[in-house]
Design a protein around this motif. Structure first.
Motif, short mmCIF file in Angstrom:
data_model
loop_
_atom_site.label_atom_id
_atom_site.label_comp_id
_atom_site.label_asym_id
_atom_site.label_seq_id
_atom_site.Cartn_x
_atom_site.Cartn_y
_atom_site.Cartn_z
N GLN A 96 -8.06 -13.40 -2.67
CA GLN A 96 -8.55 -14.54 -1.91
C GLN A 96 -9.63 -15.32 -2.66
O GLN A 96 -9.51 -16.51 -2.89
N LYS A 97 -10.66 -14.59 -3.03
CA LYS A 97 -11.87 -15.26 -3.54
C LYS A 97 -11.68 -15.72 -5.00
O LYS A 97 -11.99 -16.84 -5.35
N GLU A 98 -11.20 -14.80 -5.83
CA GLU A 98 -11.11 -15.12 -7.26
C GLU A 98 -9.86 -15.93 -7.57
O GLU A 98 -9.90 -16.92 -8.27
N CYS A 99 -8.76 -15.43 -7.03
CA CYS A 99 -7.49 -16.06 -7.42
C CYS A 99 -7.16 -17.25 -6.54
O CYS A 99 -6.20 -17.96 -6.82
N LYS A 100 -7.90 -17.42 -5.48
CA LYS A 100 -7.72 -18.56 -4.58
C LYS A 100 -6.29 -18.65 -4.06
O LYS A 100 -5.68 -19.72 -4.03
N MET A 101 -5.74 -17.50 -3.68
CA MET A 101 -4.41 -17.53 -3.08
C MET A 101 -4.57 -17.96 -1.63
O MET A 101 -5.46 -17.48 -0.92
N ALA A 102 -3.70 -18.87 -1.17
CA ALA A 102 -3.85 -19.44 0.15
C ALA A 102 -3.61 -18.39 1.24
O ALA A 102 -4.22 -18.42 2.29
N ALA A 103 -2.71 -17.48 0.96
CA ALA A 103 -2.45 -16.42 1.94
C ALA A 103 -2.46 -15.09 1.21
O ALA A 103 -1.88 -14.98 0.13
N VAL A 104 -3.11 -14.12 1.79
CA VAL A 104 -3.14 -12.79 1.19
C VAL A 104 -2.83 -11.79 2.29
O VAL A 104 -3.46 -11.79 3.34
N LYS A 105 -1.78 -10.97 2.04
CA LYS A 105 -1.43 -9.98 3.06
C LYS A 105 -1.17 -8.65 2.39
O LYS A 105 -0.71 -8.60 1.25
N SER A 106 -1.48 -7.60 3.13
CA SER A 106 -1.09 -6.29 2.62
C SER A 106 -0.21 -5.61 3.65
O SER A 106 -0.21 -5.98 4.83
N HIS A 107 0.58 -4.66 3.17
CA HIS A 107 1.54 -4.01 4.06
C HIS A 107 1.72 -2.57 3.57
O HIS A 107 1.75 -2.33 2.35
N PRO A 108 1.85 -1.63 4.49
CA PRO A 108 1.95 -0.23 4.05
C PRO A 108 3.29 0.10 3.38
O PRO A 108 3.42 1.17 2.77
N PHE A 109 4.26 -0.78 3.49
CA PHE A 109 5.61 -0.45 2.98
C PHE A 109 6.32 -1.78 2.77
O PHE A 109 7.21 -2.14 3.50
N LEU A 110 5.88 -2.50 1.74
CA LEU A 110 6.27 -3.91 1.60
C LEU A 110 7.76 -4.11 1.37
O LEU A 110 8.33 -5.11 1.78
N CYS A 111 8.40 -3.14 0.70
CA CYS A 111 9.81 -3.37 0.37
C CYS A 111 10.74 -3.00 1.52
O CYS A 111 11.96 -3.09 1.37
N ALA A 159 0.83 -1.20 0.00
CA ALA A 159 0.00 0.00 0.00
C ALA A 159 0.87 1.26 0.00
O ALA A 159 0.36 2.37 0.13
N GLY A 160 2.18 1.05 -0.12
CA GLY A 160 3.09 2.20 -0.06
C GLY A 160 3.12 2.98 -1.36
O GLY A 160 2.41 2.67 -2.31
N CYS A 161 3.96 4.02 -1.38
CA CYS A 161 4.14 4.89 -2.55
C CYS A 161 2.80 5.47 -3.01
O CYS A 161 2.63 5.76 -4.20
N GLY A 162 1.82 5.57 -2.13
CA GLY A 162 0.53 6.16 -2.51
C GLY A 162 -0.45 5.17 -3.08
O GLY A 162 -1.58 5.52 -3.41
#
Lengths: 204, 749
Positions: B30-45, B12-15
């Motif tokens: 999650q729902k469409e792509c059926k990824m087993a784990a889904v996470k978001s982060h404000p500054f992933l790198c 969610a970083g860089c705006g």
């Protein structure tokens, strides 16, 4: 178009220029880019641009170069000199060539610049400073009496205006101002001539 | 092997978080792509974000991950995970930075981001972790063909770097053309005086070097194999053949002087008219005899004229059309031979354009200072004999002139010793395959005349570049050739002087070292250096159509005795042109295949035609076009949010199935973006973009069958600097698509 065959592109004239012409050693360094020719405000009025003069020297065209009136057309604006990428002192070389041609008596007869320079020099040396009235008159009458009167009449408006504004002294015709030590100036010139002759002798 | 576990990480970083609906993206993953784990982060790198991913890989068994953040070209170090497959959804450069700001664009912007996320997830599901080529080729010896200055320099440089070197030299001694020279032009300040060539010293160093082995009086009899495992037969003049294995090859076969006898108008073949090599030998003889330069008849030379561009830069088509680059400086040097011995000797150089690359201008000046006369002119006639004459037009003075001279030197050009022309070879081979007996004989002759005698399907030498020079990726990567692990260096590659040749040799040596190291590690060589994936072919599905073998720009694929393709992975550059060529789609890479791209194309949500939102697929070459798209984002140039861009290895890897799939599933248009093709190509893989255009010409029939307008597929040549242009092209194309109407195929996919 002419054909160049006599002593073509031999170094003899180039060497002569190197030895006898002021800054003449620079002529061989020209790379023929033509910036001087393009920069000269008198460009269209010359028969030979500096670029061509330098090439003619390298091509061994001694007579053509020394009899050319091109270097006499130089107004010493120094455009070519400041622009030359090879840093040739072109203005000085032009003057040097003119001088050399004059000395050898090859310079074009009656060439106005040459004539004017000659009159200026003679006038100046006589009294140690220039007599403007006499110099002007000499210039007017250099092509004969009739032409002189014509020239004077053509310029009379300016002459009278200068008289009125006291910028022209009619009594200067009887001598005018002179420098304090006239003979001293003449001695300096004589010495300079002597040194130059010695230098030329060594170069030859 | 453990089961695959798929995860998506949304940054969610860089705006990104301010503009896009992250929660909605998470839901799609999650729902469409059926990824087993889904996470978001404000500054992933940052360290924390990366640590989350690392932990999931280590502790949660995540094997495949889609990172929805910036472009795959950004943060490559932070998002490099050795044990996992990674795909990148380009939300920053691809969406945030290029879609116009403002709430009225929120909907299309979010749709674009969601599609990129879907594409990233779809891609990673089809990816496998590349294991590297298991068939490691570990020979690190470097073979140098040619023992001239280029070859010797390459050998010394490679040997000093610790590699064993073999030199194969045709003649009986090292030194090549440089041994004929009396002196060379100066390489270093003050660039004023001709210098000793240094050939003998270099030859002594090479001969005495512990890691360099010499094969004099030898040529190559056969070269087979691939980088790291070339099997080379070296034939001695005596007839004996030595077999060696080497890792890489440097072709430094130099040049021959253009035959002076082909220039009768310029006095070629007449007495006292010599070429530059001829003057060098007169100068050497004079130096050995301790006197001034004399002609063959013993007369001292007092006037010498140099004629530049003799048989070069020729517009008539009879002689060399190019400039050999070194000859002006060489003539300057030779004129100073005379001037240094006796300043009174007249030396005139007649040039068309005096070209002195590098620091040659200083050398030119030093010769002028010595009194060498230079004049710009075109020479029409030279007569040799006791008194030579040169007739020319002085272009400064605009007049004809005739010079008399004791000796005339013609500056003839360099003709590359590059062996056999592959285009000619292909022609002759086709005739020979059709049973033409004369062609079979000719084929034998061509093979005998080749330098490398490669046992490749594509012929015995590397392809030739313009004017018969050995191959070179001239514009972008001059040392590269289309034969992996074989590098051309020196004047066989392009005209050049000694200084450039020695620099060239050093470059080629470094290239050869890289090639053997990459081959030994099972990795790709330039331009996908370090790529561990390699082409995997399901031979059981192969129809032996030979397209892959023909189209491979690098000659990596031979044919076995049953006419199946035989991949030489070490020769492969991983461009995927074979994959694009294969009509039955049996060629793939672990992390790049018809499926990885095909599933991305299918993952895009195609709105129905009543929504009036076109969808345009961009297949963008990862080398130039995709960076240009990224750069457009970096500069905040906007383009339509209706496009979906997929980076591809090369336009050559585009399989037409992707285009037909896209069109039949309702895309309104396809833009293919690749590099410049043709003679002055900029394609990293040389022929890739050209192949794509060729294939595209065939796709029109399919489109007619689908009753689609031909405008629905477009291709563009995009340079890496075309960022403004690429944005404009996209917008123009979207407008064009709106004009011709949305695809009638929507809803059938």
């Amino acid at each position: 178009m002419t054909t160049n065959t006599t002593a073509a592109y031999q170094n003899s004239f180039l060497r002569e220029v190197e030895a006898h012409v002021e800054e003449g050693a620079w002529v061989k360094m020209c790379m023929q880019c033509g910036v001087c020719a393009g920069s000269c405000p008198f460009g269209p009025h010359w028969e030979h641009s500096p670029q061509k003069i330098f090439m003619m020297i390298r091509a061994g065209k001694r007579e053509e170069v020394l009899r050319s009136d091109s270097m006499w057309m130089c107004t010493s604006c120094y455009n070519c000199l400041v622009r030359c990428p090879r840093k040739l002192p072109i203005t000085h070389i032009m003057h040097g060539l003119a001088h050399y041609a004059h000395r050898l008596g090859l310079a074009p007869k009656g060439q106005p610049t040459r004539e004017s320079a000659r009159l200026f020099w003679n006038n100046c040396i006589k009294h140690g400073r220039i007599n403007e009235l006499k110099f002007t008159l000499a210039l007017y009458f250099k092509d004969g009496l009739a032409q002189g009167i014509k020239n004077a009449l053509a310029m009379q408006g300016i002459g009278l205006a200068m008289l009125k504004a006291k910028r022209l002294n009619p009594f200067a015709i009887f001598g005018g101002h002179q420098c304090k030590d006239k003979s001293g100036i003449q001695k300096i010139v004589a010495k300079a001539r002597e040194l130059e002759a010695k230098r030329q002798e060594q170069a030859a | 092997m453990a089961d695959n576990k798929f995860a998506a990480y949304i940054c969610a970083g860089c705006g990104i978080g301010d503009t896009l609906d992250i929660a909605a993206l998470e839901k799609i993953a999650q729902k469409e792509c059926k990824m087993a784990a889904v996470k978001s982060h404000p500054f992933l790198c940052n360290q924390e974000g990366v640590q989350i991913i690392k932990n999931d890989i280590a502790n949660e068994g995540v094997t495949h991950l889609c990172i929805a953040a910036c472009s795959r070209r950004a943060k490559t170090e932070a998002f490099a995970f050795a044990d996992a497959c990674v795909s990148r959804a380009n939300l920053r450069e691809g969406v945030l930075w290029v879609v116009a700001a403002g709430a009225e664009h929120d909907e299309v912007r979010q749709e674009m981001a969601e599609d990129y996320l879907r594409m990233g997830c779809a891609e990673v599901k089809k990816m496998k972790q590349p294991a590297g080529n298991p068939d490691k080729a570990i020979n690190r010896t470097i073979l140098v063909v040619g023992g001239g200055m280029t070859g010797m320099t390459a050998a010394i440089e490679a040997a000093e770097a610790g590699y064993a070197v073999l030199i194969v030299e045709k003649s009986a001694a090292l030194g090549g053309f440089a041994r004929q020279l009396w002196k060379r032009v100066p390489f270093a300040a003050p660039y004023a005086e001709a210098q000793p060539t240094g050939a003998d010293e270099l030859a002594a160093r090479v001969s005495g070097h512990a890691r360099i082995k010499l094969h004099l009086n030898s040529t190559l009899a056969e070269t087979a194999g691939a980088p790291g495992r070339f099997q080379v037969k070296i034939a001695q003049e005596s007839g004996s053949v030595t077999e060696v294995v080497v890792g890489a090859i440097i072709q430094a076969t130099g040049f021959s002087a253009y035959d002076i006898n082909k220039l009768p108008q310029l006095g070629g073949g007449q007495a006292n008219v010599v070429d530059q090599a001829g003057l060098e030998s007169l100068a050497r003889n004079a130096a050995l005899a301790g006197g001034v330069i004399k002609r063959a008849d013993g007369k001292e030379v007092n006037r010498v004229v140099f004629v530049q561009c003799a048989g070069q830069r020729d517009a008539s088509g009879q002689h060399l059309s190019y400039c050999s680059g070194h000859c002006c400086a060489t003539s300057i040097k030779q004129a100073t031979y005379f001037k240094d011995a006796n300043p009174l000797v007249d030396t005139v150089v007649i040039y068309q354009d005096l070209r002195v690359p590098g620091m040659g201008e200083d050398f030119y000046r030093s010769a002028q200072d010595k009194g060498v006369v230079f004049t710009k002119g075109t020479v029409s006639k030279v007569s040799g004999g006791g008194s030579c004459s040169v007739t020319f037009k002085d272009l400064i003075l605009d007049e004809e002139a005739t010079l008399v001279a004791d000796l005339v030197v013609l500056a003839t050009g360099q003709v590359p010793n590059a062996g056999t022309d592959m285009e000619l070879w292909n022609q002759v081979s086709t005739d020979a395959d059709n049973g033409d007996e004369a062609a079979k004989t000719r084929q034998q002759e061509l093979r005998a005349a080749s330098v490398l005698k490669l046992a490749y399907r594509q012929g015995p030498d590397m392809p030739q570049f313009k004017h018969g020079f050995a191959d070179s990726h001239f514009i972008c990567f001059p040392y590269e050739t289309r034969r992996t692990g074989i590098y051309a260096a020196g004047p066989t590659r392009r005209p050049m002087d000694l200084d450039q040749a020695m620099t060239d040799a050093t470059g080629a040596a470094l290239k050869a070292i890289q090639a053997v190291e990459n081959a030994a590690a099972g990795r790709a060589a330039h331009p996908r250096v370090g790529d561990l994936s390699y082409p995997i072919v399901r031979l059981e599905g192969c129809t032996q159509c030979k397209r892959c073998t023909v189209e491979c720009p690098f000659g990596a694929i031979d044919e076995d005795e049953r006419r199946f393709p035989q991949f030489n992975e070490q020769r492969c550059r991983r461009c995927g042109t074979c994959m694009g060529a294969c009509p039955v789609r049996v060629i793939s890479f672990e992390n790049y295949s018809c499926d990885t791209v095909g599933m991305q194309i299918k993952a895009v949500n195609i709105p129905d035609e009543f929504e009036e939102k076109p969808r345009i697929l961009i297949l963008a070459c990862e080398n130039d076009a995709y960076p240009a798209l990224d750069m457009a984002g970096l500069q905040r140039l906007t383009y339509s949010a209706y496009v979906r861009a997929i980076p591809i290895r090369c336009l050559g890897s585009v399989n037409t199935v992707w285009i037909t799939d896209a069109l039949s599933s309702g895309y309104d248009g396809v833009m293919m973006m690749g590099c410049k093709k043709g003679d002055d190509y900029q394609c990293h893989f040389v022929k890739g973009s050209e192949m794509a255009y060729y294939r595209l010409s065939k796709i029109e029939d399919t489109m007619k069958q689908m009753s689609l307008e031909p405008e629905r597929v477009q291709s563009h040549e995009i340079a890496i600097t075309d960022n403004a242009r690429v944005a404009r092209l996209i917008d123009d194309y979207v407008a064009q698509i709106k004009e011709i109407g949305l695809s009638p195929m929507k809803g059938f996919g």
